[in-house]
Design an enzyme around this catalytic site. Structure first.
Site, PDB file in Angstrom:
ATOM      1  N   ASP A 294      63.284  50.580  17.236  1.00 25.57           N
ATOM      2  CA  ASP A 294      62.434  51.766  17.103  1.00 25.57           C
ATOM      3  C   ASP A 294      61.274  51.727  18.098  1.00 25.57           C
ATOM      4  O   ASP A 294      61.056  50.709  18.769  1.00 25.57           O
ATOM      5  CB  ASP A 294      61.911  51.889  15.659  1.00 25.57           C
ATOM      6  CG  ASP A 294      61.208  50.626  15.163  1.00 25.57           C
ATOM      7  OD1 ASP A 294      61.026  49.682  15.957  1.00 25.57           O
ATOM      8  OD2 ASP A 294      60.831  50.580  13.984  1.00 25.57           O
TER       9      ASP A 294
ATOM     10  N   HIS B 290      60.167  49.796   4.102  1.00 18.48           N
ATOM     11  CA  HIS B 290      60.827  50.452   5.247  1.00 18.48           C
ATOM     12  C   HIS B 290      61.555  49.442   6.123  1.00 18.48           C
ATOM     13  O   HIS B 290      61.174  48.282   6.214  1.00 18.48           O
ATOM     14  CB  HIS B 290      59.854  51.330   6.042  1.00 18.48           C
ATOM     15  CG  HIS B 290      58.849  50.631   6.896  1.00 18.48           C
ATOM     16  ND1 HIS B 290      57.497  50.906   6.837  1.00 18.48           N
ATOM     17  CD2 HIS B 290      58.974  49.691   7.859  1.00 18.48           C
ATOM     18  CE1 HIS B 290      56.854  50.169   7.724  1.00 18.48           C
ATOM     19  NE2 HIS B 290      57.721  49.421   8.356  1.00 18.48           N
TER      20      HIS B 290
ATOM     21  N   GLU C  23      61.228  55.297   6.532  1.00 19.84           N
ATOM     22  CA  GLU C  23      60.271  55.220   5.438  1.00 19.84           C
ATOM     23  C   GLU C  23      60.940  55.606   4.110  1.00 19.84           C
ATOM     24  O   GLU C  23      62.040  56.184   4.115  1.00 19.84           O
ATOM     25  CB  GLU C  23      59.109  56.180   5.718  1.00 19.84           C
ATOM     26  CG  GLU C  23      58.290  55.834   6.951  1.00 19.84           C
ATOM     27  CD  GLU C  23      57.259  54.724   6.691  1.00 19.84           C
ATOM     28  OE1 GLU C  23      57.511  53.816   5.871  1.00 19.84           O
ATOM     29  OE2 GLU C  23      56.191  54.772   7.334  1.00 19.84           O
TER      30      GLU C  23
HETATM   31  C1  GLP Z   1      56.846  48.138  11.835  1.00 20.09           C
HETATM   32  C2  GLP Z   1      58.210  48.166  12.512  1.00 20.09           C
HETATM   33  C3  GLP Z   1      59.271  47.565  11.626  1.00 20.09           C
HETATM   34  C4  GLP Z   1      58.793  46.218  11.111  1.00 20.09           C
HETATM   35  C5  GLP Z   1      57.541  46.407  10.278  1.00 20.09           C
HETATM   36  C6  GLP Z   1      57.002  45.127   9.664  1.00 20.09           C
HETATM   37  O1  GLP Z   1      56.647  49.216  10.993  1.00 20.09           O
HETATM   38  N1  GLP Z   1      58.610  49.502  12.884  1.00 20.09           N
HETATM   39  O2  GLP Z   1      60.477  47.433  12.355  1.00 20.09           O
HETATM   40  O3  GLP Z   1      59.785  45.611  10.359  1.00 20.09           O
HETATM   41  O4  GLP Z   1      56.546  46.966  11.122  1.00 20.09           O
HETATM   42  O5  GLP Z   1      56.146  44.475  10.553  1.00 20.09           O
HETATM   43  P1  GLP Z   1      55.600  43.003  10.357  1.00 20.09           P
HETATM   44  O6  GLP Z   1      56.708  42.097  10.717  1.00 20.09           O
HETATM   45  O7  GLP Z   1      54.453  42.912  11.320  1.00 20.09           O
HETATM   46  O8  GLP Z   1      55.162  42.870   8.941  1.00 20.09           O
END
Ligand code: GLP
Length: 217
Positions: free
Chosen positions: A56, A121, A126
């Site tokens: 993404d 998510h 979402e």
């Molecule tokens: C963002 C990304 C996701 C990711 C999420 C969690 O929203 N689009 O792909 O899994 O953050 O991030 P983190 O690993 O920093 O908790």
């Protein structure tokens, strides 16, 4: 669904890196996979054997901004070739269609590696996202926007259906702030309020989580 619970983040990084084999892979951004990328770099991975599709991007955003996912990949996978949605595309629908077509042309995803948001998510799908969605323009929840420290409110993301089409899925979660999301994801039946819960329907999905993220199971 396979559940692997490891003691800490470092063990998780190593175990996650073990899943990466030659083929077509979807890779996540976020803080969770940073250690896995470090581990892969230290193993002198032959990156030419991987076709990488990032899950993404923030939208719309100039890729050269430091908070962009493009900058994330350049930092964490320096010198590695990858495919990514164009976060500055003028026509987002067309961009998403083209991304789906390139995944197909590459032979489809062999492996999708995912993080998980506090609200369950996956990529930028979402709560409330239809599980039949392919790559699309998504509205982000206020919490996702603030956790990721963003100014933008939308993203371009592989859909739940795109992720489910991968032959194998690996979801990574570290830390107690993910414990509620992990519990919701693993509680049947799959439902709209937790996008990660659709993974219960996948025939080859592993949740690789540390003890803190598993603390509510
Ligand atoms: C963002 C990304 C996701 C990711 C999420 C969690 O929203 N689009 O792909 O899994 O953050 O991030 P983190 O690993 O920093 O908790």
């Amino acid at each position: 669904m396979i559940k692997i619970i490891v003691k800490n983040g470092e063990e998780l990084d190593r175990a996650a890196a073990d899943f990466v084999e030659p083929g077509v892979v979807a890779f996540p951004t976020g803080s969770t996979p940073v250690g896995m990328y470090r581990e892969l770099r230290s193993r002198s991975m032959d990156w030419t054997k991987l076709t990488i599709f990032m899950l993404d991007v923030n939208y719309p955003q100039d890729p050269s901004e430091p908070t962009s996912f493009y900058s994330f990949v350049k930092t964490n996978l320096p010198g590695v070739e990858f495919n990514m949605l164009n976060s500055a595309a003028e026509d987002p629908a067309k961009e998403c269609e083209a991304y789906e077509a390139s995944i197909k042309a590459a032979g489809g995803l062999d492996l999708a590696i995912l993080g998980i948001g506090k609200n369950g998510h996956i990529a930028y799908n979402e709560p409330g996202t239809n599980p039949e969605t392919l790559t699309h323009l998504a509205n982000l929840e206020p919490d996702t926007i603030s956790v990721n420290n963003l100014k933008i409110q939308q993203g371009l993301t592989m859909g739940i259906k795109t992720i489910m089409s991968a032959k194998k899925v690996l979801l990574l979660a570290k830390g107690s702030n993910k414990a509620d999301a992990i519990k919701a994801a693993l509680t049947p039946p799959p439902n709209l309020s937790c996008p990660a819960s659709w993974l219960q329907n996948h025939s080859d999905c592993t949740f690789l989580i540390d003890e803190a993220a598993a603390s509510k199971l």
